[in-house]
Design a protein around this motif. Structure first.
Motif, short mmCIF file in Angstrom:
data_model
loop_
_atom_site.label_atom_id
_atom_site.label_comp_id
_atom_site.label_asym_id
_atom_site.label_seq_id
_atom_site.Cartn_x
_atom_site.Cartn_y
_atom_site.Cartn_z
N SER A 99 3.66 8.42 -3.29
CA SER A 99 3.97 7.00 -3.50
C SER A 99 5.22 6.60 -2.73
O SER A 99 5.31 5.48 -2.22
CB SER A 99 4.16 6.72 -4.99
OG SER A 99 3.00 7.11 -5.68
N LYS B 205 4.73 2.68 -8.48
CA LYS B 205 5.88 3.21 -9.24
C LYS B 205 6.22 4.60 -8.70
O LYS B 205 5.34 5.41 -8.41
CB LYS B 205 5.46 3.29 -10.71
CG LYS B 205 6.61 3.56 -11.63
CD LYS B 205 6.16 3.40 -13.06
CE LYS B 205 7.17 4.02 -13.99
NZ LYS B 205 6.73 4.04 -15.37
N THR C 116 1.77 7.95 -10.75
CA THR C 116 0.70 7.07 -10.27
C THR C 116 -0.54 7.33 -11.11
O THR C 116 -1.00 8.46 -11.21
CB THR C 116 0.41 7.36 -8.78
OG1 THR C 116 1.63 7.22 -8.07
CG2 THR C 116 -0.63 6.41 -8.22
N ASP D 115 -3.07 5.67 -1.74
CA ASP D 115 -2.30 6.63 -2.56
C ASP D 115 -3.10 6.81 -3.85
O ASP D 115 -3.47 5.83 -4.49
CB ASP D 115 -0.92 6.01 -2.87
CG ASP D 115 -0.11 6.83 -3.86
OD1 ASP D 115 -0.37 8.04 -3.97
OD2 ASP D 115 0.79 6.26 -4.50
MG MG Z 1 2.67 8.51 -7.14
#
Ligand code: MG
Ligand code: GTP
Length: 350
Positions: free
Chosen positions: A172, A184, A192, A212
């Motif tokens: 992330s 986040k 995540t 992601d």
């Molecule tokens: Mg993450």
């Protein structure tokens, strides 16, 4: 809320009934039949639109129905056709018929539209039955029922590069550094919880899409951690970017973590494991003398791209490399599709 699978019922509109009517006017005896035909029921379509990326719109609504056709009227009036129902879905949505257990269509591009249920035909009014020998028919037909299907929608996001890695590897952090996506980020595993897409922009208007997804751990194919289900969102990416944390906080070995994750990918799908892979060693800011990265290279015997998602070291080069690879693979894919004789229509009828 990120929803990537739903089951719904869709129904096309019924046709309107034909009308039984005779012309009745002062001084016009035996005016003859004048019952109009019923209108056609609306069709149901699915269409992909750009600004959607989940199936959340379907969460609270199970039944989707197009409008019925209106019945025919006297004075030869044709009933109105029912409005079509056009359901918007994100690109990457697969449409299955639950009862037939069939994939009806893979809407893998923006702007695709597919007809899934056809509206019923309108019935005939008595006027249409009039002949020279039967000038006052009392016959009409009812409108036909619209088609109905139980549909399962499954979303497989469309991205060019899929980020995979153990929790906390820095996936992330990397996507937020490369794109406008702001997932986040925190120093605990499974920060995540749902896939995030980001558009990575380079100079000269070049761009690609990165995804992601939640981190994977050993046993994910058996449901450990968040399981493997999010892997479906990177099934269609051109390449996988495998992020390795060179200094995991749990004291595990980066090289072993790499092989563990590869095993999980393989367990989930051989095709996914066969995808082109770029191996990225993250957090090089913590490896001041470069020994850990060197050791990792020696253990994996593969090309490794060292970066630091926090300081930005190696990110520019990584973006260029990913873009080059995506471009090459896309070129190859279009070449292959040009040689196959698949028709390139954007609207389909099932
Ligand atoms: Mg993450
Ligand atoms: N020192 C250092 N820390 C980093 C780097 N990249 C990420 N981190 C830290 O690693 C932690 C985890 O980062 P995330 O980006 O949330 O990791 P993730 O892979 O998305 O984790 P999950 O979402 O849980 O799978 C955070 O505390 C980050 O600040 C880096 O290059 N250097």
């Amino acid at each position: 809320m990120f929803i990537d699978e739903v089951q719904i019922q869709v129904k096309a509109g019924d046709g309107g009934d034909g009308c039984l009517s005779f012309r009745r006017e002062k001084f016009i005896p035996k005016g003859g039949p004048d019952g109009g035909d019923g209108g056609k029921g609306g069709d149901v379509y699915f269409q992909t639109v750009e600004n959607l990326d989940t199936l959340t719109d379907f969460a609270g609504k199970h039944n989707w129905q197009a409008r019925n056709g209106r019945p025919g009227l006297g004075k030869n009036k044709h009933g109105c056709d029912g409005h079509d129902l056009i359901i918007n879905v994100p690109p990457g949505t697969l449409i299955y018929d639950c009862d037939l257990g069939l994939l009806l269509k893979d809407l893998n591009k923006v702007g695709m539209k597919v007809l899934v249920c056809q509206g019923g035909k309108g019935g005939r009014g008595n006027k249409s039955f009039a002949t020279a020998t039967n000038q006052a028919p009392r016959q009409t037909t009812a409108g036909k029922e619209g088609q109905q299907r139980n549909i399962r929608l499954e979303l497989k996001l469309l991205a060019d590069v899929g980020l995979v890695g153990m929790p906390n590897a820095g996936k992330s952090t990397l996507i937020s550094r490369c794109s406008a996506a702001r997932p986040k980020i925190a120093d605990y595993p499974f920060t995540t919880l749902e896939p995030v897409l980001g558009i990575v922009e380079l100079s000269d208007f070049r761009r690609f899409v990165m995804a992601d997804i939640p981190g994977l751990i050993e046993g994910a194919h058996n449901g450990a951690g968040l399981g493997c289900e999010f892997l479906r969102h990177i099934e269609r990416t051109a390449i996988l970017a495998h992020i390795i944390d060179i200094m995991p906080t749990d004291g595990s070995q980066p090289a072993e973590n790499y092989y563990t994750l590869r095993r999980e990918l393989k367990q989930y799908s051989e095709a996914l494991a066969q995808k082109d892979e770029v191996i990225i060693a993250n957090k090089i800011d913590l490896d001041t003398d470069g020994k850990i990265v060197e050791d990792l290279k020696n253990k994996l015997h593969k090309t490794i791209y060292p970066i630091s998602a926090v300081t930005g070291a190696g990110i520019k080069e990584l973006k260029e490399l990913l873009w080059q690879k995506v471009r090459e693979l896309k070129k190859q894919m279009t070449k292959n599709s040009e040689t196959s004789n698949e028709p390139r229509t954007t609207s389909h009828k099932l």
